[in-house]
Design a protein around this motif. Structure first.
Motif, short mmCIF file in Angstrom:
data_model
loop_
_atom_site.label_atom_id
_atom_site.label_comp_id
_atom_site.label_asym_id
_atom_site.label_seq_id
_atom_site.Cartn_x
_atom_site.Cartn_y
_atom_site.Cartn_z
N GLU A 89 14.08 17.55 22.80
CA GLU A 89 15.05 18.24 23.65
C GLU A 89 14.40 19.05 24.77
O GLU A 89 14.92 19.10 25.88
CB GLU A 89 15.93 19.17 22.79
CG GLU A 89 16.97 18.45 21.95
CD GLU A 89 16.37 17.90 20.67
OE1 GLU A 89 15.14 18.04 20.48
OE2 GLU A 89 17.12 17.35 19.84
N LEU A 92 13.16 16.58 27.62
CA LEU A 92 14.07 15.51 28.06
C LEU A 92 14.03 15.31 29.57
O LEU A 92 14.08 14.17 30.05
CB LEU A 92 15.49 15.82 27.61
CG LEU A 92 15.83 15.49 26.15
CD1 LEU A 92 17.27 15.84 25.86
CD2 LEU A 92 15.56 14.02 25.85
N VAL A 96 13.32 11.73 31.15
CA VAL A 96 14.30 11.02 31.98
C VAL A 96 13.71 10.72 33.35
O VAL A 96 13.87 9.61 33.89
CB VAL A 96 15.59 11.84 32.09
CG1 VAL A 96 16.54 11.22 33.11
CG2 VAL A 96 16.28 11.96 30.74
N HIS A 115 21.21 15.16 33.87
CA HIS A 115 21.30 14.58 32.54
C HIS A 115 21.92 15.57 31.57
O HIS A 115 21.92 16.78 31.80
CB HIS A 115 19.92 14.14 32.03
CG HIS A 115 19.07 15.30 31.60
ND1 HIS A 115 18.45 16.14 32.50
CD2 HIS A 115 18.74 15.76 30.36
CE1 HIS A 115 17.77 17.06 31.84
NE2 HIS A 115 17.94 16.87 30.54
N ILE A 117 22.92 15.79 27.03
CA ILE A 117 22.89 15.15 25.71
C ILE A 117 24.31 14.82 25.27
O ILE A 117 25.22 15.64 25.39
CB ILE A 117 22.22 16.08 24.68
CG1 ILE A 117 20.73 16.21 24.98
CG2 ILE A 117 22.42 15.55 23.27
CD1 ILE A 117 20.01 17.12 24.03
N TRP A 118 24.48 13.58 24.78
CA TRP A 118 25.72 13.21 24.11
C TRP A 118 25.38 13.07 22.64
O TRP A 118 24.72 12.13 22.21
CB TRP A 118 26.28 11.91 24.66
CG TRP A 118 27.45 11.40 23.88
CD1 TRP A 118 27.47 10.36 23.01
CD2 TRP A 118 28.77 11.93 23.89
NE1 TRP A 118 28.71 10.19 22.47
CE2 TRP A 118 29.55 11.15 23.01
CE3 TRP A 118 29.39 12.98 24.55
CZ2 TRP A 118 30.89 11.39 22.77
CZ3 TRP A 118 30.72 13.22 24.32
CH2 TRP A 118 31.46 12.43 23.45
N SER A 129 25.54 20.12 26.86
CA SER A 129 24.62 19.51 27.80
C SER A 129 23.22 20.04 27.63
O SER A 129 22.99 21.11 27.11
CB SER A 129 25.10 19.79 29.22
OG SER A 129 25.03 21.16 29.47
N THR A 141 18.35 10.74 19.83
CA THR A 141 19.22 11.56 20.68
C THR A 141 19.64 10.72 21.87
O THR A 141 18.78 10.16 22.57
CB THR A 141 18.50 12.81 21.15
OG1 THR A 141 18.14 13.61 20.02
CG2 THR A 141 19.38 13.63 22.07
N GLN A 142 20.94 10.61 22.10
CA GLN A 142 21.43 9.85 23.25
C GLN A 142 21.64 10.79 24.43
O GLN A 142 22.24 11.86 24.29
CB GLN A 142 22.72 9.13 22.93
CG GLN A 142 23.16 8.18 24.06
CD GLN A 142 24.38 7.38 23.70
OE1 GLN A 142 25.22 7.84 22.91
NE2 GLN A 142 24.52 6.19 24.25
N VAL A 143 21.12 10.39 25.58
CA VAL A 143 21.20 11.20 26.79
C VAL A 143 21.94 10.41 27.85
O VAL A 143 21.64 9.23 28.10
CB VAL A 143 19.79 11.56 27.30
CG1 VAL A 143 19.88 12.37 28.59
CG2 VAL A 143 19.03 12.35 26.25
#
Length: 481
Positions: A89, A92, A96, A115, A117-118, A129, A141-143
């Motif tokens: 996290e 990230l 990205v 970006h 986080i979902w 977020s 972790t999906q971003v």
């Protein structure tokens, strides 16, 4: 997300060639719409006129520069999903950025991106977020990454600047809707069923799907108003994308999955009652229209009043953001009030001290009053004596000295000199008259034992008889021998 303090915000969207603004407030678990505005055909009016109308709207609400979110059309923003191992996290943003060039077809350095986080917690909760979002039970972790061309963002920001409309955030409609519908999504996922959202716009439709520990999928269905497809074709396209979403999330296909619909009226209202569709169409908000077009503006206002809410993407450069909360000057006002109270206390303290000190001085004055009155009497007598002596001295000087001076002038002036006037004021003597030679008169005056600095005080003239008319000024000597 519960707000501990009242928050207000404005959402802006451009829809069907019109400018829409929604003003909302939130407090604790309550979120309500206060007012809204619409500027039709805003491009024809121009930014300055739109800005004037918008500022009037702000003034009516008692606002100056609230947090304002602009909903960007999905067609203008690419939305990509990335997966990273848990525990990243804090890194990230760098991760990205490392993959950014592979996520878009544009030139390097020509995009703006953000970006968030979902994340799903316990299969029911959508995360917040950035690195502060929730964590999933899985190892990933999906971003979500929103990407737009810098030129588009800069042109839109320039339009708002020219209109003098302060904005705080550019976000994509998709993530705004997900944040606004967070509670409904969580409730649906708690039942163990996936959540599908169908958002229709002028450019087409977007189908969003999510499921517990399955992440988020987005499928676009392009449509054009110039050549609108038949209703059966639209239904078939939606059914096809639903199957694709089930496959991508590795879910077992449902016979009639619930699809929450909003936006442009591509689907008729009767679709909600139809049992022949391959899906069950329901409105995003209970009791609302199946084709609620203002949902994006309301979602933007929700994000504005929940600034730390889920999926709070922001494509607007930091230097272009503007925000001035209502309580921005509260510390200043509080400090000013405290200073006023202290100043009043200090002023009162000084007045009390002055009153006490004046009482003390009055007592001392009364004690010294007899001696003071005696000194005043002696001073008055001394003043009278000095005035009498001064008068005697003036009389002595004014009486004796002119006679002595006249006596000397009678003896020293040339025989043909004739004095017509002699003025004596203080230590200045002025004489005027006639003589055959005015220079001889000036020489005689200069040699006087009573006068010094003798000189002509005016130009010489001549009488008809040929004599010179003179005027001589001199000063009495400080010490007379």
């Amino acid at each position: 997300m519960n707000q501990l303090f009242p928050q207000s915000g404005i959402g802006i969207e451009f829809r069907n060639g019109n400018f829409h603004g929604v003003y909302c407030k939130s407090f604790w678990k309550n979120f309500r719409e206060i007012d809204r505005m619409e500027i039709r055909d805003y491009q024809r009016l121009g930014p300055r006129e739109c800005g004037r109308l918008y500022r009037e709207f702000l003034r009516r609400q008692g606002l100056k520069s609230p947090w304002t979110v602009v909903a960007l059309a999905r067609s203008q923003v690419l939305l990509r999903a990335l997966r990273f191992p848990r525990g990243m996290e804090q890194e990230l943003a760098r991760a990205v950025e490392y993959q950014l060039d592979a996520l878009h077809p544009f030139e390097e350095g020509s995009v703006a991106w953000s970006h968030a986080i979902w994340a799903l917690s316990d299969g029911a909760k959508a995360g917040a977020s950035g690195g502060n979002g929730g964590r999933t039970q899985s190892s990933e972790t999906q971003v979500l990454v929103a990407i737009a061309q810098k030129q588009y963002i800069e042109e839109l920001a320039d339009w708002f600047r020219e209109a003098e409309i302060p904005v705080s955030q550019f976000s994509v409609t998709t993530t705004l809707l997900l944040g606004y519908l967070e509670a409904g999504i969580a409730a649906q996922l708690r039942t163990g069923k996936p959540y599908f959202l169908l958002h229709a716009t002028e450019q087409g439709m977007e189908l969003l799907g999510c499921a517990a520990e399955k992440g988020l999928v987005s499928r676009e269905i392009p449509l054009t108003a110039e050549a609108p497809p038949e209703a059966d074709e639209i239904v078939a396209l939606i059914g096809k994308e639903l199957d694709s979403a089930h496959s991508e999330m590795r879910l077992v296909s449902d016979d009639r999955p619930r699809v929450h619909c909003c936006g442009e009226g591509w689907l008729p209202e009767s679709a909600a009652e139809s049992a022949h569709l391959p899906f069950h169409a329901v409105p995003v908000v209970a009791g609302a229209s199946l084709n609620r077009e203002d949902i994006a503006g309301v979602a933007a206002a929700y994000a504005a009043s929940h600034r730390r809410g889920p999926l709070s993407l922001n494509l607007l450069p930091a230097e272009r953001r503007s925000f001035q909360p209502r309580l921005a000057y509260a510390p200043t006002y509080a400090l000013s009030g405290l200073l006023v109270v202290l100043a009043m206390a200090m002023g009162l303290r000084g007045s009390v001290q002055d009153w006490i000190y004046s009482r003390y001085l009055e007592r001392e004055r009364q004690a010294l009053l007899p001696g003071i009155q005696e000194l005043e009497k002696l001073h008055s007598a001394n003043q009278d004596t000095l005035a009498h002596l001064a008068s005697l001295e003036a009389f002595r000087r004014s009486g004796g000295l002119p006679l002595d001076l006249l006596d000397e002038l009678t003896r020293t002036l040339p025989a043909d000199a004739w004095l017509q006037q002699l003025q004596y004021e203080g230590n200045t003597v002025t004489m005027s008259g006639t003589a055959t030679s005015a220079s001889a008169v000036l020489q005689a005056v200069s040699s006087s034992i009573y006068l010094e600095a003798a000189q002509f005080s005016s130009a010489l003239n001549r009488t008809p008889e040929g004599k010179e008319v003179f005027r001589i000024g001199a000063r009495l000597r400080a010490q007379i021998p």
